[in-house]
Design a protein around this motif. Structure first.
Motif, mmCIF file in Angstrom:
data_model
loop_
_atom_site.group_PDB
_atom_site.id
_atom_site.type_symbol
_atom_site.label_atom_id
_atom_site.label_comp_id
_atom_site.label_asym_id
_atom_site.label_seq_id
_atom_site.Cartn_x
_atom_site.Cartn_y
_atom_site.Cartn_z
ATOM 1 N N LEU A 236 -9.901 12.214 8.775
ATOM 2 C CA LEU A 236 -9.295 13.377 8.135
ATOM 3 C C LEU A 236 -8.765 12.998 6.754
ATOM 4 C CD1 LEU A 236 -7.280 14.720 11.199
ATOM 5 C CD2 LEU A 236 -9.527 15.471 10.401
ATOM 6 N N ARG A 237 -8.834 13.947 5.836
ATOM 7 C CA ARG A 237 -8.384 13.691 4.469
ATOM 8 C C ARG A 237 -6.854 13.722 4.393
ATOM 9 N NH1 ARG A 237 -11.746 14.273 0.206
ATOM 10 N NH2 ARG A 237 -10.223 15.389 -1.068
ATOM 11 N N THR A 238 -6.300 12.813 3.609
ATOM 12 C CA THR A 238 -4.850 12.781 3.391
ATOM 13 C C THR A 238 -4.569 12.827 1.893
ATOM 14 O OG1 THR A 238 -4.718 10.357 3.263
ATOM 15 C CG2 THR A 238 -4.519 11.370 5.453
ATOM 16 N N ALA A 239 -3.331 13.180 1.551
ATOM 17 C CA ALA A 239 -2.915 13.233 0.147
ATOM 18 C C ALA A 239 -1.476 12.737 0.032
ATOM 19 C CB ALA A 239 -3.027 14.658 -0.386
ATOM 20 N N LEU A 240 -1.228 11.897 -0.972
ATOM 21 C CA LEU A 240 0.114 11.391 -1.255
ATOM 22 C C LEU A 240 0.463 11.714 -2.702
ATOM 23 C CD1 LEU A 240 -0.480 9.600 1.322
ATOM 24 C CD2 LEU A 240 0.967 7.876 0.248
ATOM 25 N N ASP A 241 1.658 12.253 -2.899
ATOM 26 C CA ASP A 241 2.093 12.554 -4.255
ATOM 27 C C ASP A 241 3.531 12.109 -4.441
ATOM 28 O OD1 ASP A 241 1.848 13.725 -6.884
ATOM 29 O OD2 ASP A 241 3.177 15.296 -6.162
ATOM 30 N N GLN A 242 3.751 11.140 -5.332
ATOM 31 C CA GLN A 242 5.087 10.647 -5.665
ATOM 32 C C GLN A 242 5.799 10.025 -4.473
ATOM 33 O OE1 GLN A 242 5.934 11.047 -9.201
ATOM 34 N NE2 GLN A 242 3.760 11.385 -8.895
ATOM 35 N N LYS B 271 -6.983 0.426 2.956
ATOM 36 C CA LYS B 271 -7.336 1.845 2.849
ATOM 37 C C LYS B 271 -6.453 2.543 1.823
ATOM 38 C CE LYS B 271 -9.233 2.472 7.479
ATOM 39 N NZ LYS B 271 -10.587 2.697 6.944
ATOM 40 N N ARG B 272 -7.018 3.598 1.255
ATOM 41 C CA ARG B 272 -6.290 4.462 0.340
ATOM 42 C C ARG B 272 -6.381 5.904 0.848
ATOM 43 N NH1 ARG B 272 -5.189 2.555 -4.865
ATOM 44 N NH2 ARG B 272 -5.985 0.456 -5.312
ATOM 45 N N PRO B 273 -5.421 6.741 0.489
ATOM 46 C CA PRO B 273 -5.554 8.156 0.847
ATOM 47 C C PRO B 273 -6.685 8.804 0.069
ATOM 48 C CG PRO B 273 -3.668 7.814 -0.595
ATOM 49 C CD PRO B 273 -4.171 6.459 -0.230
ATOM 50 N N SER B 274 -7.203 9.898 0.570
ATOM 51 C CA SER B 274 -8.296 10.590 -0.118
ATOM 52 C C SER B 274 -7.847 11.091 -1.489
ATOM 53 C CB SER B 274 -8.779 11.774 0.731
ATOM 54 O OG SER B 274 -9.273 11.329 1.974
ATOM 55 N N VAL B 275 -6.602 11.548 -1.575
ATOM 56 C CA VAL B 275 -6.059 12.077 -2.822
ATOM 57 C C VAL B 275 -4.711 11.413 -3.066
ATOM 58 C CG1 VAL B 275 -5.388 14.144 -4.088
ATOM 59 C CG2 VAL B 275 -7.149 14.293 -2.318
ATOM 60 N N GLN B 276 -4.486 10.931 -4.292
ATOM 61 C CA GLN B 276 -3.231 10.239 -4.586
ATOM 62 C C GLN B 276 -2.894 10.382 -6.059
ATOM 63 O OE1 GLN B 276 -3.248 5.898 -4.295
ATOM 64 N NE2 GLN B 276 -1.285 5.969 -3.267
ATOM 65 N N SER B 277 -1.631 10.688 -6.361
ATOM 66 C CA SER B 277 -1.203 10.703 -7.754
ATOM 67 C C SER B 277 -1.308 9.286 -8.307
ATOM 68 C CB SER B 277 0.237 11.231 -7.873
ATOM 69 O OG SER B 277 1.097 10.529 -7.004
ATOM 70 N N LEU C 295 4.608 14.442 0.257
ATOM 71 C CA LEU C 295 5.120 14.636 -1.090
ATOM 72 C C LEU C 295 6.615 14.334 -1.120
ATOM 73 C CD1 LEU C 295 2.859 17.088 -0.497
ATOM 74 C CD2 LEU C 295 3.247 17.405 -2.945
ATOM 75 N N TYR C 296 7.040 13.705 -2.204
ATOM 76 C CA TYR C 296 8.439 13.292 -2.344
ATOM 77 C C TYR C 296 9.176 14.239 -3.286
ATOM 78 C CZ TYR C 296 12.462 10.457 -3.767
ATOM 79 O OH TYR C 296 13.723 10.005 -4.053
ATOM 80 N N PHE C 297 10.302 14.755 -2.813
ATOM 81 C CA PHE C 297 11.176 15.573 -3.649
ATOM 82 C C PHE C 297 12.398 14.744 -4.040
ATOM 83 C CE2 PHE C 297 8.688 18.544 -1.220
ATOM 84 C CZ PHE C 297 8.436 19.589 -2.102
ATOM 85 N N ARG C 298 12.769 14.820 -5.299
ATOM 86 C CA ARG C 298 13.929 14.051 -5.747
ATOM 87 C C ARG C 298 15.232 14.579 -5.162
ATOM 88 N NH1 ARG C 298 9.759 13.222 -8.209
ATOM 89 N NH2 ARG C 298 9.356 11.535 -9.656
#
Length: 224
Positions: free
Chosen positions: A9-15, A26-32, A65-68
């Protein structure tokens, strides 16, 4: 996310902190590409919604996703400050808008939102200066401090006794040999060191502190 990728399954990491680079090859499919210190929480919401609107074959199934949030204000101004309360109202509005936007998506019934936090926060009243304690008691061994925890590395048992005796003179903390740590800490590990000191609530260790006082009044951070 690694397990999710391994399941196909595809994953995404942002911040997401410490989430860059490869984990287990391994790396996520989508990454900032990099951490953006000036990114705002509303911008992160837009990023999440963009990913959730992608077509089935492209849309990530697991997104982090990370929120400040209120982290920086809590550290600088303290957990009971008016500044923090104002920031909490702001982030509450941002997350409320996120929930409303997700509910309006065509596939809203298939989306679950989980809000998690990396730590709590209390007011810091005193600093613990291990540099001064080591100098005063002529102690050996190296130590690493991180907020409320200090890890001491000294393999010699007799010298450990001397360190524990010195730490026992500081009422603002508790200390154990690593082997004697309470099991509920789940902290018995080679990297924990030979001795672990834990600051009592309201206190923290100051790394590379100046001055001869083992304990002194905290000025910053005001929350930890």
């Amino acid at each position: 996310w690694v397990l999710t990728e391994e399941a196909g399954l595809r994953t995404a990491l942002d911040q997401w902190p410490v989430g860059y680079g490869e984990w287990g090859g391994k790396r996520p499919s989508v990454q900032s590409e990099k951490f953006e210190p000036k990114r705002t929480d509303p911008e992160t919401v837009l990023k999440l919604l963009d990913w959730l609107r992608l077509p089935d074959g492209e849309r990530p199934r697991f997104l982090m996703l990370y929120f400040r949030g209120a982290d920086k204000v809590g550290h600088t101004e303290g957990p009971d400050s008016p500044e923090l309360k104002a920031r909490l109202k702001e982030i509450d509005a941002v997350l409320g808008g996120l929930v409303d936007s997700v509910r309006a998506l065509p596939n809203a019934a298939d989306i679950s939102l989980l809000f998690v936090t990396d730590h709590g926060m209390v007011e810091v009243k005193k600093m613990i200066n291990l540099d001064a304690l080591w100098d005063r008691e002529k102690l050996t061994g190296k130590y690493v401090t991180s907020g409320p925890v200090a890890n001491v590395f000294e393999p010699d048992a007799a010298k450990q006794d001397k360190i524990l005796a010195a730490l026992a003179t500081v009422p603002e903390l508790k200390a154990w040999r690593a082997a004697d740590l309470p099991t509920e800490f789940r902290y018995r590990h080679a990297r924990s060191g030979d001795i672990v000191a834990l600051a009592n609530e309201g206190n923290m260790f100051k790394d590379s502190a100046k001055g001869r006082d083992v304990i002194y009044t905290a000025k910053e951070p005001r929350g930890m």
